[in-house]
Design a protein around this motif. Structure first.
Motif, PDB file in Angstrom:
ATOM      1  N   PRO A   1       4.663  25.320  13.442  1.00 49.16           N
ATOM      2  CA  PRO A   1       5.285  24.100  12.930  1.00 49.16           C
ATOM      3  C   PRO A   1       4.351  22.888  13.040  1.00 49.16           C
ATOM      4  CG  PRO A   1       6.765  25.264  14.404  1.00 49.16           C
ATOM      5  CD  PRO A   1       5.427  25.919  14.533  1.00 49.16           C
ATOM      6  N   VAL A   2       4.526  21.947  12.109  1.00 46.07           N
ATOM      7  CA  VAL A   2       3.669  20.766  12.040  1.00 46.07           C
ATOM      8  C   VAL A   2       4.560  19.520  11.983  1.00 46.07           C
ATOM      9  CG1 VAL A   2       1.795  19.658  10.751  1.00 46.07           C
ATOM     10  CG2 VAL A   2       2.021  22.143  10.695  1.00 46.07           C
ATOM     11  N   SER A   3       4.177  18.491  12.749  1.00 46.58           N
ATOM     12  CA  SER A   3       4.943  17.246  12.738  1.00 46.58           C
ATOM     13  C   SER A   3       4.511  16.366  11.564  1.00 46.58           C
ATOM     14  CB  SER A   3       4.730  16.473  14.048  1.00 46.58           C
ATOM     15  OG  SER A   3       3.418  15.926  14.079  1.00 46.58           O
ATOM     16  N   LEU A   4       5.338  15.389  11.244  1.00 43.81           N
ATOM     17  CA  LEU A   4       5.003  14.439  10.179  1.00 43.81           C
ATOM     18  C   LEU A   4       3.685  13.726  10.486  1.00 43.81           C
ATOM     19  CD1 LEU A   4       8.488  12.777   9.490  1.00 43.81           C
ATOM     20  CD2 LEU A   4       7.292  14.443   8.059  1.00 43.81           C
ATOM     21  N   GLN A   5       3.521  13.332  11.726  1.00 48.82           N
ATOM     22  CA  GLN A   5       2.299  12.618  12.124  1.00 48.82           C
ATOM     23  C   GLN A   5       1.066  13.514  11.949  1.00 48.82           C
ATOM     24  OE1 GLN A   5       2.167   9.314  13.002  1.00 48.82           O
ATOM     25  NE2 GLN A   5      -0.036   9.617  12.805  1.00 48.82           N
ATOM     26  N   GLN A   6       1.170  14.761  12.339  1.00 53.69           N
ATOM     27  CA  GLN A   6       0.042  15.686  12.171  1.00 53.69           C
ATOM     28  C   GLN A   6      -0.306  15.860  10.690  1.00 53.69           C
ATOM     29  OE1 GLN A   6       1.972  18.902  14.294  1.00 53.69           O
ATOM     30  NE2 GLN A   6       0.455  18.811  15.949  1.00 53.69           N
ATOM     31  N   MET A   7       0.727  15.988   9.858  1.00 56.87           N
ATOM     32  CA  MET A   7       0.485  16.123   8.413  1.00 56.87           C
ATOM     33  C   MET A   7      -0.212  14.884   7.866  1.00 56.87           C
ATOM     34  SD  MET A   7       3.849  17.938   6.816  1.00 56.87           S
ATOM     35  CE  MET A   7       5.100  18.033   8.087  1.00 56.87           C
ATOM     36  N   ALA A   8       0.294  13.718   8.244  1.00 54.10           N
ATOM     37  CA  ALA A   8      -0.282  12.462   7.757  1.00 54.10           C
ATOM     38  C   ALA A   8      -1.753  12.351   8.152  1.00 54.10           C
ATOM     39  CB  ALA A   8       0.514  11.275   8.304  1.00 54.10           C
ATOM     40  N   GLU A   9      -2.057  12.701   9.393  1.00 51.44           N
ATOM     41  CA  GLU A   9      -3.448  12.617   9.865  1.00 51.44           C
ATOM     42  C   GLU A   9      -4.347  13.615   9.140  1.00 51.44           C
ATOM     43  OE1 GLU A   9      -3.080  13.164  14.098  1.00 51.44           O
ATOM     44  OE2 GLU A   9      -2.163  11.177  14.373  1.00 51.44           O
ATOM     45  N   ARG A  10      -3.882  14.832   8.974  1.00 52.30           N
ATOM     46  CA  ARG A  10      -4.703  15.860   8.313  1.00 52.30           C
ATOM     47  C   ARG A  10      -4.945  15.557   6.836  1.00 52.30           C
ATOM     48  NH1 ARG A  10      -2.037  21.395  10.712  1.00 52.30           N
ATOM     49  NH2 ARG A  10      -2.300  20.871  12.903  1.00 52.30           N
ATOM     50  N   ILE A  11      -3.944  15.001   6.174  1.00 55.69           N
ATOM     51  CA  ILE A  11      -4.075  14.736   4.742  1.00 55.69           C
ATOM     52  C   ILE A  11      -4.690  13.361   4.483  1.00 55.69           C
ATOM     53  CG2 ILE A  11      -2.768  14.476   2.577  1.00 55.69           C
ATOM     54  CD1 ILE A  11      -0.811  16.561   3.707  1.00 55.69           C
ATOM     55  N   GLY A  12      -4.532  12.447   5.436  1.00 54.83           N
ATOM     56  CA  GLY A  12      -5.100  11.111   5.270  1.00 54.83           C
ATOM     57  C   GLY A  12      -4.198  10.149   4.525  1.00 54.83           C
ATOM     58  N   VAL A  13      -2.900  10.260   4.765  1.00 52.22           N
ATOM     59  CA  VAL A  13      -1.932   9.346   4.164  1.00 52.22           C
ATOM     60  C   VAL A  13      -1.003   8.838   5.265  1.00 52.22           C
ATOM     61  CG1 VAL A  13      -1.993  10.442   1.886  1.00 52.22           C
ATOM     62  CG2 VAL A  13      -0.327  11.218   3.582  1.00 52.22           C
ATOM     63  N   THR A  14      -0.100   7.940   4.904  1.00 51.05           N
ATOM     64  CA  THR A  14       0.814   7.406   5.906  1.00 51.05           C
ATOM     65  C   THR A  14       1.913   8.416   6.239  1.00 51.05           C
ATOM     66  OG1 THR A  14       2.331   6.433   4.307  1.00 51.05           O
ATOM     67  CG2 THR A  14       0.455   5.065   5.024  1.00 51.05           C
ATOM     68  N   LYS A  15       2.455   8.251   7.408  1.00 52.50           N
ATOM     69  CA  LYS A  15       3.567   9.100   7.839  1.00 52.50           C
ATOM     70  C   LYS A  15       4.775   8.892   6.922  1.00 52.50           C
ATOM     71  CE  LYS A  15       6.396   9.827  11.958  1.00 52.50           C
ATOM     72  NZ  LYS A  15       6.645   9.368  13.331  1.00 52.50           N
ATOM     73  N   ALA A  16       4.975   7.659   6.452  1.00 49.17           N
ATOM     74  CA  ALA A  16       6.090   7.358   5.550  1.00 49.17           C
ATOM     75  C   ALA A  16       5.936   8.134   4.234  1.00 49.17           C
ATOM     76  CB  ALA A  16       6.158   5.863   5.277  1.00 49.17           C
ATOM     77  N   ALA A  17       4.716   8.202   3.706  1.00 50.49           N
ATOM     78  CA  ALA A  17       4.477   8.936   2.455  1.00 50.49           C
ATOM     79  C   ALA A  17       4.788  10.422   2.644  1.00 50.49           C
ATOM     80  CB  ALA A  17       3.036   8.745   1.993  1.00 50.49           C
ATOM     81  N   VAL A  18       4.379  10.964   3.776  1.00 52.88           N
ATOM     82  CA  VAL A  18       4.664  12.375   4.064  1.00 52.88           C
ATOM     83  C   VAL A  18       6.166  12.590   4.209  1.00 52.88           C
ATOM     84  CG1 VAL A  18       4.387  14.229   5.771  1.00 52.88           C
ATOM     85  CG2 VAL A  18       2.417  12.839   5.123  1.00 52.88           C
TER      86      VAL A  18
END
Length: 173
Positions: free
Chosen positions: A43-60
């Motif tokens: 499992p992946v958190s919103l914050q981890q996704m945002a950091e890996r993709i390079g976008v804001t947590k809100a966008a994710v």
């Protein structure tokens, strides 16, 4: 495959998924998030996704809700850190097949409904008769196509379940 090679592979896969989602009328970000989840062992958190993709947590957060709605990922119960985590469901192929067949059935029912509601050509003006005949021909052809697809799809769920069981048994997926 070395680290640089795998990173290149992962980037290409991510961008391919972004293009596929965009071609389907969605945000490319949705495809990037889906690609990330597809390759994540856990499992992946919103914050981890945002950091890996390079976008804001809100966008994710906005896009991940769509993936959950589509059934392409699932929101997991909160851990001790109070974050939400997301993952590809174990039965993701079954969920996708269900969505595809549901959509096809809905479209087929709409085609059948249109054919049932076509006015009687005898009650129409000559130009309307021509249009009604064209509609009847084209919708009848569409209906035949959908019925062929449904016949071809018969048994696919069972065959897929056997294939997955076989693959998971060999690879311990």
């Amino acid at each position: 495959m070395g680290s640089v090679e795998f990173e290149r592979f992962q980037t290409e896969l991510t961008e391919k998924m972004a293009r596929l989602f965009q071609e389907g009328g969605n945000s490319p970000l949705l495809g990037r998030i889906y690609a990330l989840l597809q390759s994540s062992p856990g499992p992946v958190s919103l914050q981890q996704m945002a950091e890996r993709i390079g976008v804001t947590k809100a966008a994710v957060s906005i896009q991940i809700r769509l993936l959950v709605t589509y059934g392409f990922c699932e929101k997991l119960p909160r851990g001790n850190d109070r974050k939400d985590y997301y993952s590809i469901p174990k039965d993701h192929l079954q969920l996708m097949m269900d969505k595809v067949t549901h959509r096809l059935r809905t479209e087929c029912e709409s085609i059948e409904d249109t054919l049932r509601k076509l006015p009687d050509p005898g009650a129409l003006e000559p130009d309307e008769q021509a249009m009604a005949e064209v509609l009847e021909t084209r919708y009848s052809e569409l209906l035949a196509f959908y019925r062929i697809m449904f016949r071809r799809l018969e048994g696919i769920e069972e065959e897929t379940a056997r294939l997955i069981a076989d693959l998971r048994g060999r690879r311990r997926i």
